[in-house]
Write a protein that holds these residues in place. Structure first.
Motif, PDB file in Angstrom:
ATOM      1  N   MET A  75       0.855  -1.277   0.195  1.00 51.93           N
ATOM      2  CA  MET A  75       0.195  -0.037   0.014  1.00 51.93           C
ATOM      3  C   MET A  75       0.996   1.296   0.162  1.00 51.93           C
ATOM      4  N   LEU A  76       1.859   1.281   0.842  1.00 52.66           N
ATOM      5  CA  LEU A  76       2.669   2.421   0.899  1.00 52.66           C
ATOM      6  C   LEU A  76       3.533   2.814  -0.187  1.00 52.66           C
ATOM      7  N   ILE A 176       0.663   9.756   4.725  1.00 53.65           N
ATOM      8  CA  ILE A 176       0.964  10.032   5.954  1.00 53.65           C
ATOM      9  C   ILE A 176      -0.057   9.069   6.888  1.00 53.65           C
ATOM     10  N   TYR A 177      -1.329   9.261   6.367  1.00 56.13           N
ATOM     11  CA  TYR A 177      -2.540   8.665   7.094  1.00 56.13           C
ATOM     12  C   TYR A 177      -2.281   6.902   7.312  1.00 56.13           C
ATOM     13  N   ALA A 178      -1.713   6.356   5.875  1.00 57.07           N
ATOM     14  CA  ALA A 178      -1.627   5.028   5.760  1.00 57.07           C
ATOM     15  C   ALA A 178      -0.519   4.610   6.676  1.00 57.07           C
ATOM     16  N   PHE A 179       0.539   5.474   6.706  1.00 59.64           N
ATOM     17  CA  PHE A 179       1.847   5.092   7.420  1.00 59.64           C
ATOM     18  C   PHE A 179       1.467   5.058   8.906  1.00 59.64           C
ATOM     19  N   THR A 180       0.950   5.697   9.443  1.00 57.13           N
ATOM     20  CA  THR A 180       0.500   5.856  10.750  1.00 57.13           C
ATOM     21  C   THR A 180      -0.584   5.054  11.420  1.00 57.13           C
ATOM     22  N   ALA A 181      -1.317   4.577  10.504  1.00 60.31           N
ATOM     23  CA  ALA A 181      -2.699   3.755  10.946  1.00 60.31           C
ATOM     24  C   ALA A 181      -2.998   2.077  10.366  1.00 60.31           C
TER      25      ALA A 181
END
Length: 403
Positions: A75-76, A176-181
């Motif tokens: 995903m990232l 940023i959202y995917a990386f953190t959550a």
């Protein structure tokens, strides 16, 4: 065995929705792009078909890689490539460069579709999965409409290049959202069962899976063909502004939301297969109504435009009823290799989407009748395919049993 983490519903919605926003956000800019790059409207519509070619290649790559390296890394990396593609779109100075950039953008964006669906299929089961797909479909039904709404006003205020700059900013926020959550949902069992050719053989010998691929590709093909053709209908024929065109998308998107909610409410009453058939019938009726309205249309007035939108509403209502159940049922027998199966399956139906949007660009002549006739043919054949392979009649079931 370690329990699989279920990601946030809102994160799943954002990840599965941003590719659709990226597809439709510059639809209001198609006439401006034709003018700025000195190319025909057919050529600018091809950038939509090109998007789905890159998307089809991407869903295979990211779905397969998600089995090898994990859902989260796939995903990232995909979101990162999507951001690079958006930057290249912003910098493009010719239609050829724009097409290449759109392919790169779509290749990265496709991770949001295939990997998100894989995560949902392996972390949620049974009736709850059907309901979640319906719930997500109801929410993301706004995303194809949100794209033209944002794009129309950005284009009107700052020009079409600012639309691509908006996508660059969006890619940064999503990363940023995917990386953190985003948690990892892949299991060790999945890693040890990857054989692309064996999975491909299982898929192409399963008539139901092929039928689901055609139905999902067909319904999405109709949706995005509408967004390819409608700017030239409403902006050029009816002479409305790009900003106002964006608001029309909200009206139409309500159909998909209502359809998805109807689908969810019908689940306790009917089997998902029957709900899909009902959705196909509604699409066909809508296409007949749209064709009839345009055949009897006279001049570009508000009543004629409203009637067209009402007929499109019926078509998208049918899509909203059918699509969530198609997505939920398609790969129920492939849980052991869900990432690779999802990749191959998505590759197949996005090729169908690409072919259908390409077909729309080829028959675009400026005639209002091209789109409704095209939709009528597609809806008719999807209904027949559904009746034969997904929800056969009692007589067909009896004949199949005897054979």
């Amino acid at each position: 065995m370690k329990k699989i983490s279920v990601p946030s519903l809102w994160l799943m919605i954002i990840l599965v929705a941003f590719p659709q926003i990226s597809e439709t956000i510059y639809a209001p800019s198609l006439p401006d792009i034709s003018s700025a790059l000195h190319v025909s409207s057919n050529a600018t519509q091809l950038t939509l078909s090109i998007y789905f070619i890159g998307f089809a290649l991407g869903v295979f790559c990211w779905g397969w890689l998600s089995d090898l390296i994990g859902r989260r890394p796939a995903m990232l990396w995909g979101i990162l490539i999507y951001g690079i593609g958006s930057l290249l779109c912003y910098l493009s100075t010719s239609i050829e460069l724009l097409m290449i950039s759109r392919m790169i953008q779509a290749f990265g964006a496709s991770t949001g579709s295939v990997v998100t669906q894989t995560i949902l299929r392996e972390s949620v089961a049974g009736h709850k999965r059907h309901a979640m797909f319906a719930q997500i479909s109801a929410v993301i039904a706004f995303t194809p409409a949100l794209g033209p709404l944002i794009g129309g006003w950005v284009d009107q205020a700052f020009g079409y290049r600012a639309v691509f700059f908006t996508l660059i900013a969006m890619s940064i926020g999503i990363f940023i959202y995917a990386f953190t959550a985003l948690p990892e949902t892949r299991t060790v069992t999945t890693i040890n069962k990857i054989n692309v050719f064996q999975v491909l053989k299982r898929i192409i010998t399963d008539k139901k899976v092929i039928a689901f691929s055609l139905l999902i590709g067909g319904t999405n093909g109709i949706l995005f063909s509408y967004y390819a053709e409608s700017p030239f209908i409403f902006i050029e024929y009816f002479k409305i502004s790009p900003g106002l065109y964006g608001f029309l998308g909200i009206i139409v998107a309500l159909a998909s939301i209502v359809g998805a909610n109807i689908s969810k409410r019908l689940l306790p009453i009917y089997k998902p297969e029957k709900i899909i058939y009902i959705g196909c019938l509604v699409m066909t009726v809508g296409a007949i109504v749209l064709t009839t309205i345009i055949l009897n249309g006279t001049s570009p007035n508000v009543f004629f435009a409203t009637a067209i939108l009402a007929a499109v509403f019926i078509i998208l209502l049918g899509i909203g009823v059918a699509l969530p159940n198609c997505l939920s049922l398609a790969l129920v027998n492939f849980q052991d290799v869900i990432g690779t199966a999802g990749a191959l399956f998505s590759l197949g139906y996005y090729i169908v989407v690409s072919l259908i949007t390409w077909g729309m660009s080829q028959i675009h002549t400026g005639s209002l009748l091209a789109m409704p006739l095209y939709f009528l043919v597609l809806a008719f054949f999807m209904t027949i395919a559904c009746r034969i392979f997904i929800y056969p009649s009692r007589l067909e079931k009896a004949i199949s049993f005897k054979i």
